[in-house]
Design a protein around this motif. Structure first.
Motif, mmCIF file in Angstrom:
data_model
loop_
_atom_site.group_PDB
_atom_site.id
_atom_site.type_symbol
_atom_site.label_atom_id
_atom_site.label_comp_id
_atom_site.label_asym_id
_atom_site.label_seq_id
_atom_site.Cartn_x
_atom_site.Cartn_y
_atom_site.Cartn_z
ATOM 1 N N GLY A 39 0.804 -1.214 0.000
ATOM 2 C CA GLY A 39 0.000 0.000 0.000
ATOM 3 C C GLY A 39 0.836 1.262 0.000
ATOM 4 O O GLY A 39 0.349 2.341 0.352
ATOM 5 N N THR A 42 2.143 5.414 -5.003
ATOM 6 C CA THR A 42 1.769 6.828 -4.999
ATOM 7 C C THR A 42 0.903 7.138 -6.218
ATOM 8 O O THR A 42 0.851 6.355 -7.182
ATOM 9 C CB THR A 42 3.010 7.733 -5.039
ATOM 10 O OG1 THR A 42 3.662 7.561 -6.314
ATOM 11 C CG2 THR A 42 3.978 7.413 -3.899
ATOM 12 N N TRP A 43 0.273 8.311 -6.178
ATOM 13 C CA TRP A 43 -0.492 8.770 -7.338
ATOM 14 C C TRP A 43 0.428 8.922 -8.546
ATOM 15 O O TRP A 43 0.045 8.608 -9.676
ATOM 16 C CB TRP A 43 -1.191 10.092 -7.014
ATOM 17 C CG TRP A 43 -2.276 10.410 -7.997
ATOM 18 C CD1 TRP A 43 -2.163 11.181 -9.107
ATOM 19 C CD2 TRP A 43 -3.617 9.944 -7.959
ATOM 20 N NE1 TRP A 43 -3.370 11.238 -9.774
ATOM 21 C CE2 TRP A 43 -4.281 10.482 -9.073
ATOM 22 C CE3 TRP A 43 -4.340 9.127 -7.083
ATOM 23 C CZ2 TRP A 43 -5.627 10.230 -9.347
ATOM 24 C CZ3 TRP A 43 -5.680 8.888 -7.361
ATOM 25 C CH2 TRP A 43 -6.299 9.430 -8.477
ATOM 26 N N GLU A 72 -9.239 10.480 -4.832
ATOM 27 C CA GLU A 72 -8.105 9.641 -4.432
ATOM 28 C C GLU A 72 -8.531 8.514 -3.495
ATOM 29 O O GLU A 72 -8.035 7.386 -3.608
ATOM 30 C CB GLU A 72 -7.021 10.502 -3.785
ATOM 31 C CG GLU A 72 -5.688 9.788 -3.724
ATOM 32 C CD GLU A 72 -4.543 10.730 -3.377
ATOM 33 O OE1 GLU A 72 -3.593 10.231 -2.751
ATOM 34 O OE2 GLU A 72 -4.588 11.916 -3.730
ATOM 35 N N THR A 76 -7.954 4.533 -4.230
ATOM 36 C CA THR A 76 -7.281 3.702 -3.231
ATOM 37 C C THR A 76 -8.145 2.503 -2.863
ATOM 38 O O THR A 76 -7.657 1.364 -2.813
ATOM 39 C CB THR A 76 -6.948 4.528 -1.968
ATOM 40 O OG1 THR A 76 -6.068 5.585 -2.348
ATOM 41 C CG2 THR A 76 -6.294 3.674 -0.895
ATOM 42 N N SER A 77 -9.420 2.739 -2.654
ATOM 43 C CA SER A 77 -10.342 1.657 -2.314
ATOM 44 C C SER A 77 -10.427 0.619 -3.435
ATOM 45 O O SER A 77 -10.392 -0.595 -3.175
ATOM 46 C CB SER A 77 -11.731 2.234 -2.034
ATOM 47 O OG SER A 77 -12.669 1.212 -1.857
ATOM 48 N N GLU A 80 -7.233 -1.410 -3.548
ATOM 49 C CA GLU A 80 -7.220 -2.362 -2.437
ATOM 50 C C GLU A 80 -8.148 -3.539 -2.718
ATOM 51 O O GLU A 80 -7.801 -4.692 -2.447
ATOM 52 C CB GLU A 80 -7.608 -1.669 -1.132
ATOM 53 C CG GLU A 80 -6.523 -0.739 -0.617
ATOM 54 C CD GLU A 80 -6.966 0.120 0.564
ATOM 55 O OE1 GLU A 80 -8.168 0.130 0.925
ATOM 56 O OE2 GLU A 80 -6.084 0.816 1.127
#
Length: 180
Positions: A39, A42-43, A72, A76-77, A80
């Motif tokens: 995790g 980065t963007w 963002e 990320t979700s 994941e």
């Protein structure tokens, strides 16, 4: 042309020689899988993948704008969820829910998440597989998750048949696809 281990390995070398981003690509293939797992991506990493997949396309700016319009936390979700999903289809489905990430772009994300298991859906590579009888039809204009699974299955089988890594196969097929 008939595929063989020798041809695939020779074309991998041609890809290395022809691809301007090859050194950075190798570096990212070494670092990003762990970054995704931990995790710590980065963007900027995600934007790099978008630019890498869109190399040479006049639409790279539009796709980056679409991608950058995402929240963002949502991205990320979805990443994941993709990492946690058990099947390739689920993984790709989570990624394609991100604005600017269709199946071909999603496959690039999967490559950098796990290059030992995934390959990039590309019209050049698909064309080579179709011409050699590994895929029954030409690649659709808007491939689906199911199209990617068909393509990925063919790639797994060919890599196994010729005892090459998926990445070797991916680079070789791209190089064999030419500039059309």
């Amino acid at each position: 042309m008939t595929l063989s281990q020798q041809l695939l390995e020779e074309r991998e070398v041609a890809y290395e020689a022809e691809e301007d981003q090859y050194a950075e690509e190798v570096e990212r293939l070494e670092t990003l899988p762990l970054a995704f797992e931990e995790g710590s991506w980065t963007w900027d990493d995600l934007e790099w993948i978008v630019r890498w997949k869109m190399t040479g396309s006049p639409f790279v700016g539009k796709v980056l704008d679409d991608f950058n319009s995402n929240d963002e936390a949502f991205v990320t979700s979805q990443i994941e969820k993709a990492i946690a999903a058990s099947s390739p289809g689920e993984k790709l489905t989570h990624l394609t829910e991100i604005t600017g990430v269709a199946e071909r772009m999603g496959s690039a994300f999967l490559l950098f998440m796990n290059p030992d298991r995934f390959t990039v859906l590309d019209w050049k590579a698909w064309g080579v597989l179709h011409e050699n009888g590994y895929l029954p039809d030409e690649m659709p204009d808007n491939p689906t998750v199911e199209d990617y699974l068909l393509y990925l299955g063919a790639c797994w089988a060919i890599a196994n048949e010729y005892d090459v890594s998926l990445r070797t196969l991916d680079m070789a097929l791209w190089a064999l696809g030419g500039d059309e």
